[in-house]
Design an enzyme around this catalytic site. Sequence first.
Site, mmCIF file in Angstrom:
data_model
loop_
_atom_site.group_PDB
_atom_site.id
_atom_site.type_symbol
_atom_site.label_atom_id
_atom_site.label_comp_id
_atom_site.label_asym_id
_atom_site.label_seq_id
_atom_site.Cartn_x
_atom_site.Cartn_y
_atom_site.Cartn_z
ATOM 1 N N LYS A 53 0.873 -1.191 0.000
ATOM 2 C CA LYS A 53 0.000 0.000 0.000
ATOM 3 C C LYS A 53 0.902 1.231 0.000
ATOM 4 C CE LYS A 53 -3.852 -2.414 0.565
ATOM 5 N NZ LYS A 53 -5.019 -2.435 -0.302
ATOM 6 N N LYS A 106 1.996 -9.029 -1.978
ATOM 7 C CA LYS A 106 1.092 -9.042 -3.131
ATOM 8 C C LYS A 106 0.947 -7.634 -3.695
ATOM 9 C CE LYS A 106 -3.910 -9.489 -3.379
ATOM 10 N NZ LYS A 106 -3.960 -8.050 -3.530
ATOM 11 N N ASP A 122 -1.514 -4.893 -5.430
ATOM 12 C CA ASP A 122 -2.944 -4.647 -5.251
ATOM 13 C C ASP A 122 -3.683 -4.945 -6.548
ATOM 14 O OD1 ASP A 122 -4.002 -2.464 -2.641
ATOM 15 O OD2 ASP A 122 -5.066 -4.112 -3.586
ATOM 16 N N GLU A 123 -5.017 -5.060 -6.451
ATOM 17 C CA GLU A 123 -5.778 -5.556 -7.604
ATOM 18 C C GLU A 123 -5.743 -4.592 -8.790
ATOM 19 O OE1 GLU A 123 -7.137 -4.827 -4.681
ATOM 20 O OE2 GLU A 123 -8.390 -3.089 -5.111
ATOM 21 N N HIS A 175 -7.603 -13.023 -7.481
ATOM 22 C CA HIS A 175 -8.288 -11.917 -6.793
ATOM 23 C C HIS A 175 -9.695 -11.816 -7.378
ATOM 24 C CE1 HIS A 175 -9.241 -7.978 -5.183
ATOM 25 N NE2 HIS A 175 -8.170 -8.058 -4.422
ATOM 26 N N LYS A 233 -13.374 -5.939 6.320
ATOM 27 C CA LYS A 233 -14.155 -4.755 5.896
ATOM 28 C C LYS A 233 -15.192 -5.092 4.821
ATOM 29 C CE LYS A 233 -10.928 -3.253 2.267
ATOM 30 N NZ LYS A 233 -9.782 -2.403 1.934
HETATM 31 C C1 CAP Z 1 -7.088 -5.552 1.133
HETATM 32 C C2 CAP Z 1 -7.216 -5.407 -0.367
HETATM 33 C C3 CAP Z 1 -7.885 -6.571 -1.048
HETATM 34 C C4 CAP Z 1 -9.180 -6.985 -0.436
HETATM 35 C C5 CAP Z 1 -10.158 -7.546 -1.468
HETATM 36 C C6 CAP Z 1 -7.975 -4.142 -0.746
HETATM 37 O O1 CAP Z 1 -6.464 -4.401 1.619
HETATM 38 O O2 CAP Z 1 -5.950 -5.292 -0.953
HETATM 39 O O3 CAP Z 1 -8.039 -6.211 -2.414
HETATM 40 O O4 CAP Z 1 -8.847 -8.003 0.425
HETATM 41 O O5 CAP Z 1 -11.281 -8.010 -0.781
HETATM 42 O O6 CAP Z 1 -7.567 -3.558 -1.738
HETATM 43 O O7 CAP Z 1 -8.948 -3.866 -0.074
HETATM 44 P P1 CAP Z 1 -6.626 -4.062 3.185
HETATM 45 P P2 CAP Z 1 -11.639 -9.579 -0.806
HETATM 46 O O8 CAP Z 1 -5.961 -5.192 3.943
HETATM 47 O O9 CAP Z 1 -5.886 -2.751 3.378
HETATM 48 O O10 CAP Z 1 -8.069 -3.974 3.456
HETATM 49 O O11 CAP Z 1 -10.404 -10.264 -0.270
HETATM 50 O O12 CAP Z 1 -12.842 -9.677 0.077
HETATM 51 O O13 CAP Z 1 -11.915 -9.930 -2.219
HETATM 52 MG MG MG Z 2 -6.629 -4.850 -2.852
#
Ligand code: CAP
Ligand code: MG
Length: 436
Positions: A156, A182, A184-185, A272, A312
Amino acid sequence: MPRLAAYTGFLDLGYRPTEADVLVEYYVEPAPGLSLADAAQRIAAESSIGTWTDIATLKPSIAKRLAPHVYDINRKTWCVNIAYPAELFEPGNIPQILSSIAGNVFGMRDVANLRLEDFHLPMKLMKSFPGPALGIPGIRKMTGVRKRPLCGTIVKPKLGLSEREHADVAYKAWVNGLDLVKDDENLTSMAFNKFEARVLEVLDAKERAEQETGEKKIAVINVTAEATEMLRRAEFIKEHGGNCAMVDILTAGFSGVQALRKADLGLILHGHRAMHAALTRNRRHGIAMLPLAKFARLAGIDQLHVGAIVGKMEGGAKEVWNIGEEIEASVIAADKPGHRLAENWHGMKPVFAVASGGLHPGAVEPLVKAMGTESIIIQAGGGVHGHPGGTEAGARALRQAVDAAAEGIPLKQAMKKHKELAQAIEKWGAVRLKEE
Ligand code: CAP
Ligand code: MG
């Protein structure tokens, strides 16, 4: 719009599905004026061989061979079950299966709402898919982490760091106890963080971290892009000694996922699920996460985001647990209230359930209580880099929480031993699992 002519002749409540049938469970809200049976038959027709009116070209022999059967209607849960001859589906082709059972049906005027809850494949179709190349056993073998949950972070901010800054964050997380780091998406190849440069920087950081810790690390690098470009990026990771490619399975599409798996690069495929909530969140319309997770296992994803229960994002313990069991177990029992059909994966490798999204060290104990320690990967982005002591302390705190939970040491006791963990709990508190 005049009422369309009925799609009839598919109601067959006495039908007993055979081993050769594809089974589907839908939640159905019929359009006003239609019964559940009417709507179910129209869904059965539109998802197989029918259309809105009778046609001269539908020879009785075709109907006999390929017509589906609405074999169960539950007026209490508004769920219907349809059995389809397997011949209606192309072996190995996820897009075609989706275009059938999750295609036109959602837009029919004859349904007010429709949700695909689950599907079951007969052995012949199941075996037409490769499934994960590595799965849980392959990843545990690769990392040497035998028992505890794997743990990791997402670099992040999601976007904005240069390749070198990104790699520096990864290095700090790896040398302070985390197994995975990882992308991020939405990080792919940006003007400020080019894919190839990031791969080289991150893999260099991984190598230094492995030398320093003596532990095998996983670099989850996002290849999401147009399909041929995804393949090129995955090959680039492989050529430079990487061990994992991440793909946003819904925005890239299952066709892209299947192409990555077909390339058989020996990389961990991290799935993801960004955009899933456009389909999964509305309990009355769309596609549940369970069938999407099944398609991910069939397509060959090795580790898949399934929800975090205490994070969250929405997704309660029962639902997340059901999905976790579905992608890990070999034989699945039906769970009627949970809309889960019986399934047999015929030995297809198990997939790691990735719990992520709003997690932090204070959420680990209840998560492990709910999901166990054998088949989960716990990830925290904000919950690591938001630690008062920064990434290094955040990584240590997450690993301390995971080690304690895996060893059955209560959080309160572990906090006394580890200052970084105590600081994390001071900032974010300890999460309680809500009773469902
Ligand atoms: C988590 C995260 C992931 C989420 C996706 C985000 O970051 O990188 O993409 O986990 O949700 O961008 O929110 P945080 P899920 O740890 O800062 O929240 O795994 O439910 O698909
Ligand atoms: Mg993410």
